[in-house]
Design a protein around this motif. Structure first.
Motif, short mmCIF file in Angstrom:
data_model
loop_
_atom_site.label_atom_id
_atom_site.label_comp_id
_atom_site.label_asym_id
_atom_site.label_seq_id
_atom_site.Cartn_x
_atom_site.Cartn_y
_atom_site.Cartn_z
N ALA A 72 0.83 -1.20 0.00
CA ALA A 72 0.00 0.00 0.00
C ALA A 72 0.87 1.26 0.00
O ALA A 72 0.55 2.24 -0.67
CB ALA A 72 -0.94 -0.01 1.20
N ALA A 75 2.27 1.63 -3.52
CA ALA A 75 1.20 2.05 -4.43
C ALA A 75 0.87 3.52 -4.23
O ALA A 75 0.62 4.25 -5.19
CB ALA A 75 -0.04 1.18 -4.22
N THR A 76 0.87 3.97 -2.99
CA THR A 76 0.59 5.39 -2.72
C THR A 76 1.70 6.27 -3.29
O THR A 76 1.42 7.35 -3.83
CB THR A 76 0.43 5.62 -1.21
N ALA A 106 0.18 1.96 -9.64
CA ALA A 106 -0.45 2.14 -8.33
C ALA A 106 -1.64 1.20 -8.20
O ALA A 106 -1.85 0.59 -7.14
CB ALA A 106 -0.89 3.59 -8.15
N TYR A 110 -2.17 -1.61 -5.27
CA TYR A 110 -3.34 -1.73 -4.39
C TYR A 110 -4.03 -3.08 -4.58
O TYR A 110 -4.50 -3.68 -3.61
CB TYR A 110 -4.33 -0.59 -4.66
N ALA A 113 -1.99 -5.62 -2.72
CA ALA A 113 -2.18 -5.45 -1.28
C ALA A 113 -3.52 -6.07 -0.85
O ALA A 113 -3.62 -6.66 0.22
CB ALA A 113 -2.14 -3.98 -0.90
N ALA A 114 -4.53 -5.93 -1.70
CA ALA A 114 -5.83 -6.52 -1.39
C ALA A 114 -5.78 -8.05 -1.45
O ALA A 114 -6.52 -8.73 -0.74
CB ALA A 114 -6.89 -6.00 -2.35
#
Length: 129
Positions: A72, A75-76, A106, A110, A113-114
């Motif tokens: 995350a 990605a941010t 990005a 995400y 991460a999910a």
């Protein structure tokens, strides 16, 4: 008329994107080794009789949380870079394309991460946790 000299043959240079991907991959691999080395060093300094991780599920959940946090965060960073590139591009198509690539990266971050909890559940099934 004089004959024209043959063109110079050069090996093709890798694109900047390939170099960037290699750099990100290298940083990620080094980060994993640093985290693993730090965990091993911390484990070696635990005094005898101190409480340890209660079970394998707790350890795997902690690993999942770390993976999700790192993905995350990256990605941010890519989302921020893409936003800045888009603002600075001033409508230039190549720069807008680079910004869109950052947005796409990005999104992948995400998404991964999910999916981290799914990977940990698969690991639990494999090791019988």
């Amino acid at each position: 008329m004089s004959p024209t000299p043959p063109p110079q043959l050069r090996a093709p240079r890798p694109s900047r994107r390939v170099g960037w991907c290699r750099t990100v991959l290298l940083v990620a691999v080094v980060g994993v080794f640093v985290l693993a080395g730090g965990a091993a060093a911390f484990a070696a300094t635990v005094p005898p009789g101190a409480p340890t991780a209660p079970d394998l599920n707790t350890v795997l959940n902690n690993i999942r949380n770390w993976i999700m946090g790192i993905l995350a965060l990256l990605a941010t960073v890519f989302l921020s870079i893409g936003g800045v590139r888009y603002l600075i591009s001033n409508g230039e198509p190549s720069e807008v394309g680079k910004a869109k690539d950052s947005f796409r990266n990005a999104g992948w971050g995400y998404g991964l991460a999910a999916l981290a909890p799914v990977v940990v559940e698969i690991l639990k099934q494999i090791v019988g946790g």
